[in-house]
Design a protein around this motif. Structure first.
Motif, PDB file in Angstrom:
ATOM      1  N   GLU A  18       0.812  -1.216   0.000  1.00 35.33           N
ATOM      2  CA  GLU A  18       0.000   0.000   0.000  1.00 35.33           C
ATOM      3  C   GLU A  18       0.851   1.274   0.000  1.00 35.33           C
ATOM      4  O   GLU A  18       0.308   2.373   0.011  1.00 35.33           O
ATOM      5  CB  GLU A  18      -0.952   0.007   1.204  1.00 35.33           C
ATOM      6  CG  GLU A  18      -2.022  -1.066   1.108  1.00 35.33           C
ATOM      7  CD  GLU A  18      -3.027  -1.025   2.243  1.00 35.33           C
ATOM      8  OE1 GLU A  18      -2.951  -0.114   3.098  1.00 35.33           O
ATOM      9  OE2 GLU A  18      -3.886  -1.908   2.263  1.00 35.33           O
ATOM     10  N   HIS A  19       2.167   1.116  -0.031  1.00 36.03           N
ATOM     11  CA  HIS A  19       3.044   2.283  -0.058  1.00 36.03           C
ATOM     12  C   HIS A  19       3.161   2.822  -1.484  1.00 36.03           C
ATOM     13  O   HIS A  19       3.127   2.074  -2.464  1.00 36.03           O
ATOM     14  CB  HIS A  19       4.430   1.931   0.480  1.00 36.03           C
ATOM     15  CG  HIS A  19       4.447   1.790   1.965  1.00 36.03           C
ATOM     16  ND1 HIS A  19       4.700   2.848   2.797  1.00 36.03           N
ATOM     17  CD2 HIS A  19       4.221   0.721   2.759  1.00 36.03           C
ATOM     18  CE1 HIS A  19       4.639   2.435   4.058  1.00 36.03           C
ATOM     19  NE2 HIS A  19       4.337   1.156   4.057  1.00 36.03           N
ATOM     20  N   VAL A  20       3.297   4.133  -1.596  1.00 35.51           N
ATOM     21  CA  VAL A  20       3.383   4.791  -2.893  1.00 35.51           C
ATOM     22  C   VAL A  20       4.570   4.247  -3.701  1.00 35.51           C
ATOM     23  O   VAL A  20       4.437   3.955  -4.884  1.00 35.51           O
ATOM     24  CB  VAL A  20       3.496   6.328  -2.733  1.00 35.51           C
ATOM     25  CG1 VAL A  20       3.757   7.006  -4.070  1.00 35.51           C
ATOM     26  CG2 VAL A  20       2.232   6.883  -2.087  1.00 35.51           C
ATOM     27  N   GLY A  21       5.720   4.115  -3.065  1.00 33.49           N
ATOM     28  CA  GLY A  21       6.904   3.616  -3.773  1.00 33.49           C
ATOM     29  C   GLY A  21       6.680   2.231  -4.356  1.00 33.49           C
ATOM     30  O   GLY A  21       7.100   1.943  -5.486  1.00 33.49           O
ATOM     31  N   TYR A  22       6.016   1.368  -3.605  1.00 28.72           N
ATOM     32  CA  TYR A  22       5.725   0.020  -4.094  1.00 28.72           C
ATOM     33  C   TYR A  22       4.808   0.092  -5.311  1.00 28.72           C
ATOM     34  O   TYR A  22       5.034  -0.576  -6.316  1.00 28.72           O
ATOM     35  CB  TYR A  22       5.070  -0.816  -2.985  1.00 28.72           C
ATOM     36  CG  TYR A  22       4.776  -2.233  -3.410  1.00 28.72           C
ATOM     37  CD1 TYR A  22       5.715  -3.231  -3.234  1.00 28.72           C
ATOM     38  CD2 TYR A  22       3.562  -2.554  -4.011  1.00 28.72           C
ATOM     39  CE1 TYR A  22       5.453  -4.532  -3.647  1.00 28.72           C
ATOM     40  CE2 TYR A  22       3.291  -3.850  -4.424  1.00 28.72           C
ATOM     41  CZ  TYR A  22       4.237  -4.832  -4.232  1.00 28.72           C
ATOM     42  OH  TYR A  22       3.978  -6.117  -4.640  1.00 28.72           O
ATOM     43  N   ARG A  23       3.778   0.927  -5.224  1.00 31.11           N
ATOM     44  CA  ARG A  23       2.819   1.039  -6.334  1.00 31.11           C
ATOM     45  C   ARG A  23       3.495   1.627  -7.586  1.00 31.11           C
ATOM     46  O   ARG A  23       3.212   1.198  -8.705  1.00 31.11           O
ATOM     47  CB  ARG A  23       1.622   1.895  -5.928  1.00 31.11           C
ATOM     48  CG  ARG A  23       0.831   1.366  -4.748  1.00 31.11           C
ATOM     49  CD  ARG A  23      -0.154   0.281  -5.160  1.00 31.11           C
ATOM     50  NE  ARG A  23      -0.849  -0.274  -4.025  1.00 31.11           N
ATOM     51  CZ  ARG A  23      -2.069   0.081  -3.619  1.00 31.11           C
ATOM     52  NH1 ARG A  23      -2.725   1.025  -4.259  1.00 31.11           N
ATOM     53  NH2 ARG A  23      -2.615  -0.511  -2.587  1.00 31.11           N
ATOM     54  N   LEU A  24       4.368   2.615  -7.387  1.00 31.37           N
ATOM     55  CA  LEU A  24       5.089   3.183  -8.528  1.00 31.37           C
ATOM     56  C   LEU A  24       5.978   2.128  -9.188  1.00 31.37           C
ATOM     57  O   LEU A  24       6.028   2.017 -10.416  1.00 31.37           O
ATOM     58  CB  LEU A  24       5.932   4.375  -8.092  1.00 31.37           C
ATOM     59  CG  LEU A  24       5.196   5.680  -7.853  1.00 31.37           C
ATOM     60  CD1 LEU A  24       6.131   6.705  -7.217  1.00 31.37           C
ATOM     61  CD2 LEU A  24       4.631   6.228  -9.147  1.00 31.37           C
ATOM     62  N   ALA A  29       7.244  -1.583 -13.467  1.00 30.79           N
ATOM     63  CA  ALA A  29       7.598  -2.945 -13.886  1.00 30.79           C
ATOM     64  C   ALA A  29       6.599  -3.472 -14.918  1.00 30.79           C
ATOM     65  O   ALA A  29       6.985  -4.134 -15.893  1.00 30.79           O
ATOM     66  CB  ALA A  29       7.663  -3.873 -12.677  1.00 30.79           C
ATOM     67  N   ALA A  30       5.321  -3.168 -14.730  1.00 30.72           N
ATOM     68  CA  ALA A  30       4.306  -3.604 -15.694  1.00 30.72           C
ATOM     69  C   ALA A  30       4.528  -2.921 -17.040  1.00 30.72           C
ATOM     70  O   ALA A  30       4.450  -3.563 -18.102  1.00 30.72           O
ATOM     71  CB  ALA A  30       2.907  -3.311 -15.154  1.00 30.72           C
ATOM     72  N   LEU A  31       4.815  -1.621 -17.008  1.00 30.93           N
ATOM     73  CA  LEU A  31       5.076  -0.880 -18.236  1.00 30.93           C
ATOM     74  C   LEU A  31       6.315  -1.428 -18.934  1.00 30.93           C
ATOM     75  O   LEU A  31       6.314  -1.682 -20.143  1.00 30.93           O
ATOM     76  CB  LEU A  31       5.248   0.613 -17.931  1.00 30.93           C
ATOM     77  CG  LEU A  31       5.663   1.501 -19.105  1.00 30.93           C
ATOM     78  CD1 LEU A  31       4.635   1.453 -20.229  1.00 30.93           C
ATOM     79  CD2 LEU A  31       5.874   2.934 -18.623  1.00 30.93           C
ATOM     80  N   ARG A  32       7.376  -1.647 -18.173  1.00 29.14           N
ATOM     81  CA  ARG A  32       8.620  -2.144 -18.757  1.00 29.14           C
ATOM     82  C   ARG A  32       8.425  -3.522 -19.380  1.00 29.14           C
ATOM     83  O   ARG A  32       8.897  -3.797 -20.488  1.00 29.14           O
ATOM     84  CB  ARG A  32       9.715  -2.178 -17.687  1.00 29.14           C
ATOM     85  CG  ARG A  32      11.057  -2.732 -18.129  1.00 29.14           C
ATOM     86  CD  ARG A  32      11.702  -1.824 -19.168  1.00 29.14           C
ATOM     87  NE  ARG A  32      12.924  -2.375 -19.686  1.00 29.14           N
ATOM     88  CZ  ARG A  32      14.128  -1.930 -19.388  1.00 29.14           C
ATOM     89  NH1 ARG A  32      14.286  -0.928 -18.565  1.00 29.14           N
ATOM     90  NH2 ARG A  32      15.197  -2.479 -19.922  1.00 29.14           N
ATOM     91  N   GLY A  33       7.694  -4.391 -18.701  1.00 26.51           N
ATOM     92  CA  GLY A  33       7.447  -5.726 -19.245  1.00 26.51           C
ATOM     93  C   GLY A  33       6.660  -5.673 -20.543  1.00 26.51           C
ATOM     94  O   GLY A  33       6.985  -6.370 -21.520  1.00 26.51           O
ATOM     95  N   ALA A  34       5.633  -4.841 -20.579  1.00 28.88           N
ATOM     96  CA  ALA A  34       4.829  -4.704 -21.795  1.00 28.88           C
ATOM     97  C   ALA A  34       5.674  -4.132 -22.929  1.00 28.88           C
ATOM     98  O   ALA A  34       5.580  -4.583 -24.082  1.00 28.88           O
ATOM     99  CB  ALA A  34       3.612  -3.824 -21.521  1.00 28.88           C
ATOM    100  N   MET A  35       6.502  -3.134 -22.623  1.00 33.07           N
ATOM    101  CA  MET A  35       7.362  -2.545 -23.651  1.00 33.07           C
ATOM    102  C   MET A  35       8.411  -3.540 -24.133  1.00 33.07           C
ATOM    103  O   MET A  35       8.681  -3.620 -25.341  1.00 33.07           O
ATOM    104  CB  MET A  35       8.020  -1.274 -23.125  1.00 33.07           C
ATOM    105  CG  MET A  35       7.055  -0.112 -23.004  1.00 33.07           C
ATOM    106  SD  MET A  35       7.841   1.389 -22.369  1.00 33.07           S
ATOM    107  CE  MET A  35       8.920   1.827 -23.735  1.00 33.07           C
TER     108      MET A  35
END
Length: 153
Positions: A18-24, A29-35
């Protein structure tokens, strides 16, 4: 035995997820994987694609400027540029026009590869931002910029 003094969290959170850093980091990571998956079809890595985008917007950037713009070290940028050069997608000047920085430019093949890959990357970003209500996007972008600026100090 050392006594542990509890450290208060920066905001109320049940756990680390639930921490902002974790969510960022999770979003990045999701963006990088998709790219990574999309760019593989264009025989590019994310740093290579980023370099091509920067050079399309600002021809003649130096290795150091490209490293800053793609969030990698100068040594890593050099490896990325060597790969792009070997593939015939960029050219580096043999001599610096002034100072020591060697300007880098896209070749016609580099522009063509960038154009082909750009559609795939933009489709990923479109999927990502469509998950956020359109009226909230400007605030989200401003908040991300504000958070980054707070840490750049």
């Amino acid at each position: 035995m050392e006594e542990r003094v509890p450290v208060p969290p920066p905001h109320p959170a049940q756990d680390v997820t639930e921490h902002v850093g974790y969510r960022l980091k999770r979003a990045a990571a999701a963006l990088r994987g998709a790219m990574d998956r999309a760019l593989r079809e264009h025989d590019l890595t994310v740093p290579q694609y980023s370099c091509l985008e920067l050079l399309d917007e600002q021809p003649g950037l130096s290795n150091a400027a490209l490293a800053r713009g793609t969030f990698v070290t100068r040594q890593s940028a050099n490896v990325v540029l060597r790969g792009l050069e070997d593939a015939g997608l960029i050219v580096r000047a043999a001599h610096a026009e002034h100072g020591r920085a060697l300007p880098v430019h896209l070749t016609p093949a580099g522009r063509q590869r960038l154009h082909a890959a750009r559609g795939a990357v933009y489709a990923i970003e479109t999927r990502m931002i469509e998950a956020v209500p359109a009226e909230r996007l400007p605030a989200l972008l401003a908040d991300l910029d504000t958070m980054a600026a707070a840490l750049d100090a």
